[in-house]
Design an enzyme around this catalytic site. Structure first.
Site, PDB file in Angstrom:
ATOM      1  N   SER A   1       0.785  -1.224  -0.005  1.00 36.67           N
ATOM      2  CA  SER A   1       0.019  -0.096   0.150  1.00 36.67           C
ATOM      3  C   SER A   1       0.793   1.243  -0.078  1.00 36.67           C
ATOM      4  CB  SER A   1      -0.947   0.114   1.003  1.00 36.67           C
ATOM      5  OG  SER A   1      -0.694  -0.996   2.041  1.00 36.67           O
TER       6      SER A   1
ATOM      7  N   HIS B   1      -3.129  -3.310  -5.839  1.00 30.66           N
ATOM      8  CA  HIS B   1      -3.480  -3.034  -4.572  1.00 30.66           C
ATOM      9  C   HIS B   1      -4.875  -3.119  -4.225  1.00 30.66           C
ATOM     10  CE1 HIS B   1      -3.774   0.635  -1.541  1.00 30.66           C
ATOM     11  NE2 HIS B   1      -3.422  -0.662  -1.169  1.00 30.66           N
TER      12      HIS B   1
ATOM     13  N   GLU C   1      -6.323  -1.109  -7.264  1.00 31.78           N
ATOM     14  CA  GLU C   1      -5.461  -0.128  -8.062  1.00 31.78           C
ATOM     15  C   GLU C   1      -4.493  -0.926  -8.907  1.00 31.78           C
ATOM     16  OE1 GLU C   1      -5.716   4.073  -5.239  1.00 31.78           O
ATOM     17  OE2 GLU C   1      -4.377   2.353  -4.756  1.00 31.78           O
TER      18      GLU C   1
ATOM     19  N   ASN D   1      -5.049   6.808  -1.612  1.00 30.86           N
ATOM     20  CA  ASN D   1      -4.339   7.243  -0.172  1.00 30.86           C
ATOM     21  C   ASN D   1      -3.403   8.446  -0.755  1.00 30.86           C
ATOM     22  OD1 ASN D   1      -5.153   5.065   1.417  1.00 30.86           O
ATOM     23  ND2 ASN D   1      -3.192   3.910   0.977  1.00 30.86           N
TER      24      ASN D   1
HETATM   25  N1  LIG Z   1      -4.312  -4.636   5.922  1.00 33.07           N
HETATM   26  C1  LIG Z   1      -4.777  -3.957   5.207  1.00 33.07           C
HETATM   27  O1  LIG Z   1      -5.748  -3.124   5.334  1.00 33.07           O
HETATM   28  C2  LIG Z   1      -4.136  -3.573   3.713  1.00 33.07           C
HETATM   29  C3  LIG Z   1      -4.568  -3.138   2.692  1.00 33.07           C
HETATM   30  C4  LIG Z   1      -4.289  -3.004   1.517  1.00 33.07           C
HETATM   31  C5  LIG Z   1      -2.652  -3.489   1.277  1.00 33.07           C
HETATM   32  N2  LIG Z   1      -2.128  -4.082   2.379  1.00 33.07           N
HETATM   33  C6  LIG Z   1      -0.929  -4.461   2.086  1.00 33.07           C
HETATM   34  O2  LIG Z   1      -0.946  -6.086   2.038  1.00 33.07           O
HETATM   35  C7  LIG Z   1       0.377  -6.668   2.658  1.00 33.07           C
HETATM   36  C8  LIG Z   1      -0.022  -7.446   3.831  1.00 33.07           C
HETATM   37  O3  LIG Z   1      -0.767  -6.931   4.824  1.00 33.07           O
HETATM   38  P1  LIG Z   1      -1.547  -7.731   5.692  1.00 33.07           P
HETATM   39  O4  LIG Z   1      -2.365  -6.722   6.702  1.00 33.07           O
HETATM   40  O5  LIG Z   1      -2.313  -8.906   5.098  1.00 33.07           O
HETATM   41  O6  LIG Z   1      -0.401  -8.265   6.700  1.00 33.07           O
HETATM   42  P2  LIG Z   1      -0.474  -9.254   7.754  1.00 33.07           P
HETATM   43  O7  LIG Z   1       0.493  -9.129   8.853  1.00 33.07           O
HETATM   44  O8  LIG Z   1      -1.984  -9.709   8.022  1.00 33.07           O
HETATM   45  O9  LIG Z   1      -0.039 -10.742   6.903  1.00 33.07           O
HETATM   46  C9  LIG Z   1       1.330 -10.991   6.518  1.00 33.07           C
HETATM   47  C10 LIG Z   1       1.705 -12.165   6.183  1.00 33.07           C
HETATM   48  O10 LIG Z   1       2.862 -12.445   5.652  1.00 33.07           O
HETATM   49  C11 LIG Z   1       3.705 -13.518   6.022  1.00 33.07           C
HETATM   50  N3  LIG Z   1       5.102 -13.199   5.758  1.00 33.07           N
HETATM   51  C12 LIG Z   1       5.847 -12.225   6.346  1.00 33.07           C
HETATM   52  N4  LIG Z   1       7.117 -12.442   5.548  1.00 33.07           N
HETATM   53  C13 LIG Z   1       7.043 -13.090   4.867  1.00 33.07           C
HETATM   54  C14 LIG Z   1       7.873 -13.855   3.667  1.00 33.07           C
HETATM   55  N5  LIG Z   1       9.277 -13.199   3.426  1.00 33.07           N
HETATM   56  N6  LIG Z   1       7.519 -14.689   2.919  1.00 33.07           N
HETATM   57  C15 LIG Z   1       6.187 -15.056   2.998  1.00 33.07           C
HETATM   58  N7  LIG Z   1       5.349 -14.734   4.081  1.00 33.07           N
HETATM   59  C16 LIG Z   1       5.581 -13.792   4.746  1.00 33.07           C
HETATM   60  C17 LIG Z   1       3.307 -13.173   7.463  1.00 33.07           C
HETATM   61  O11 LIG Z   1       3.874 -14.467   8.264  1.00 33.07           O
HETATM   62  C18 LIG Z   1       1.968 -13.089   7.550  1.00 33.07           C
HETATM   63  O12 LIG Z   1       0.924 -14.177   7.731  1.00 33.07           O
HETATM   64  C19 LIG Z   1       1.234  -5.526   3.172  1.00 33.07           C
HETATM   65  O13 LIG Z   1       2.157  -4.998   2.000  1.00 33.07           O
HETATM   66  C20 LIG Z   1       0.329  -4.357   3.195  1.00 33.07           C
HETATM   67  O14 LIG Z   1       0.871  -2.978   2.937  1.00 33.07           O
HETATM   68  C21 LIG Z   1      -2.767  -4.168   3.517  1.00 33.07           C
END
Ligand SMILES: NC(=O)c1ccc[n+]([C@@H]2O[C@H](COP(=O)([O-])OP(=O)(O)OC[C@H]3O[C@@H](n4cnc5c(N)ncnc54)[C@H](O)[C@@H]3O)[C@@H](O)[C@H]2O)c1
Length: 504
Positions: free
Chosen positions: A123, A144, A156, A194
């Site tokens: 994001s 995204h 996006e 954003n």
């Molecule tokens: N949560 C939101 O609202 C949201 C919205 C849009 C985008 N994002 C983006 O999505 C991505 C994930 O966010 P999230 O909220 O799902 O996070 P999260 O913490 O819920 O999940 C992340 C997962 O990635 C795993 N992980 C970490 N390093 C890893 C690696 N090297 N290889 C494989 N797995 C690995 C972790 O074990 C975890 O299960 C981020 O880049 C975030 O910016 C989040």
């Protein structure tokens, strides 16, 4: 260039909140889906969690039992990254760290074929930077999704500096085939939503910091007058103050500390104090058991004026004239030049904020409403030295139209007007810089953050020069540059004036 074939396997790496949602979307669309997570056992847990969600879709009659069983059979957790060999698309949703994402994609390149599309759900990082270390960066794209991915339609599709247009198109078409509403955008800080949404939070915070009004009043005005679903303070309490502040911070840093994206000191202190919003029990509001929600400022009953003189064209507030008549108040029209105004029986003037400070004791400003008929609340603003009888007449007038009235401090551009003008400005700026098409900006802001209108729709409704002049005036009073209108908005206003033959 078409969407990926439904028989092509899709992989999701990182099976937390977003990864699970994205995997569910691809699965329900019909793809075989493989899950991988670095934490042992997490991919299997994610497969079970997705299975349970599919069960709920069956209960709600949104999926048949047979479709659920077929989808479950297509979903496989992978123990190692090598298990993703042969996938046609990998969507990465791991922790938001550039080094972790880069390392993952470098490793993935050794596993998947050269025609595999690689996508990041980041994001806030630069898509270009995440894909920068790849041997074949042309097949790398930002996808995204918004949270919760199965429910929110917007995606996006971000083309990085090195992204091959064919890869971006394929990602776009695939998102569309999955039932999403994709918008194409360039790789700039905050992408579309954003980036353009920053003023929604920033202006509310600035009005509060300038002692214009308290959070409850600002929220009530943004909802009741602006037509936003939630106010900025309650929304950031829901998002998490730390999360919202970190997005603001990363957009500001991404634009090399561009003053227009300056974070708020008040929000910084809130985060430092641990008041992160609903999740910590306290943010701008108190969510602990028994805590009372503060009431917005609402003026007490005042007498309606017997008549109103309407001078000139009220522009975006023209609808008020009909509403005043319908309320049984006599309207005396008069010709007038420049911005229109309402003259009340005591001789004072009531006018839609134009971004100036209401410095005269004979002047009251009112705020912009999305729709004056539907508005539940109107904000009024005047100098501390305003004639009390004028403020009372102005209050009585709006109360006679069935509106609650909030009297706020004399901040230039008030609350809704400056917020909407700045959103419009950032939208024009983004389009002029080639970030996205105007229709996509409107779609993104309606679907991504639920705005009642897209910025370009809003601008057309308000008039082509409205936002420019409002911000130019606010900028005179607040010369930091934070609210200065962009070159793009200036050009748009000039072009409109040239068309209309008005000297600029
Ligand atoms: N949560 C939101 O609202 C949201 C919205 C849009 C985008 N994002 C983006 O999505 C991505 C994930 O966010 P999230 O909220 O799902 O996070 P999260 O913490 O819920 O999940 C992340 C997962 O990635 C795993 N992980 C970490 N390093 C890893 C690696 N090297 N290889 C494989 N797995 C690995 C972790 O074990 C975890 O299960 C981020 O880049 C975030 O910016 C989040």
């Amino acid at each position: 260039m078409t969407a990926l074939d439904l028989s092509s396997p899709v992989a999701v790496v990182g099976t937390g909140t977003m990864g699970q949602g994205i995997a569910q979307v691809a699965l329900v669309a019909g793809h075989p889906v493989r899950l991988y997570d670095a934490a042992p056992g997490r991919a299997r847990e994610a497969a079970d969690a997705i299975g349970a969600r599919l069960d709920r879709l069956v209960e709600k009659d949104r999926l048949t039992g047979a479709e659920r069983d077929a989808a479950r059979a297509r979903l496989t957790p992978a123990e190692t990254l090598d298990g993703l060999a042969g996938c046609a698309l990998v969507v990465e949703a791991v922790v938001e760290r550039l080094d972790v994402k880069q390392e993952l994609f470098r490793a993935l390149e050794d596993v998947v074929g050269e025609d595999c599309l690689l996508a990041t759900n980041t994001s806030s990082l630069s898509v270009t930077a995440v894909g920068g270390a790849l041997r074949v960066p042309g097949r790398f794209v930002g996808l995204h999704f918004f949270n919760p991915a199965p429910l929110l339609p917007l995606v996006e599709v971000v083309a990085g500096f090195a992204t091959d247009p064919a890869s971006a198109t394929r990602a776009y078409e695939t998102a569309r085939a999955w039932g999403k509403t994709p918008v194409a955008c360039a790789d700039t800080p905050g992408f579309l939503v954003n980036r353009i949404a920053r003023p929604f939070y920033a202006e509310a915070l600035a009005v509060h910091e300038d002692r214009g009004a308290d959070p409850a009043t600002i929220d009530a005005v943004l909802r009741g007058s602006g037509g936003f679903r939630m106010g900025a303070f309650e929304l950031t309490d829901l998002i998490g103050q730390d999360v919202n502040e970190s997005v603001t911070h990363s957009v500001w840093q991404g634009f090399f500390q561009d003053v227009r994206f300056t974070p708020s000191l008040a929000q910084r202190r809130l985060v430092e104090s641990g008041r992160l919003g609903r999740k910590s029990g306290q943010g701008w509001y108190d969510y602990r058991d028994g805590a009372e929600r503060p009431e917005p400022h609402t003026a007490g009953p005042a007498e309606a004026p017997a008549y109103v003189v309407v001078e000139g064209d009220l522009g975006p507030a023209a609808e008020l004239v009909g509403l005043i008549r319908e309320a049984g108040i006599e309207v005396r029209p008069e010709d007038g030049y420049g911005a229109g105004r309402l003259v009340l029986p005591g001789g004072g003037t009531l006018r839609l904020t134009d971004g100036e400070l209401p410095v005269s004791e004979d002047l009251v400003h009112f705020d912009l409403a999305l729709d004056y008929r539907a508005a539940a609340r109107i904000a009024l603003s005047a100098t501390a030295g305003v004639r009390p009888s004028l403020l009372s007449e102005a209050t009585g007038l709006f109360q006679a139209l069935g509106k609650k009235v909030s009297v706020v401090g004399d901040v230039p551009g008030m609350i809704v007007a400056r917020t909407v003008a700045r959103i419009i400005d950032l939208a024009f700026d983004a389009v002029a810089k080639g970030v996205a098409a105007p229709e996509d900006v409107d779609t993104a802001m309606r679907l991504g953050v639920n705005y009642p209108l897209g910025p370009f729709e809003w601008s057309r409704r308000l008039g082509d020069t409205w936002a420019y002049y409002l911000l130019a005036n606010v900028h005179e009073w607040e010369p930091s540059g934070r609210c200065a209108p962009s070159l793009a908005l200036h050009r748009h206003a000039e072009a409109a004036e040239d068309r209309e033959g008005t000297p600029s």
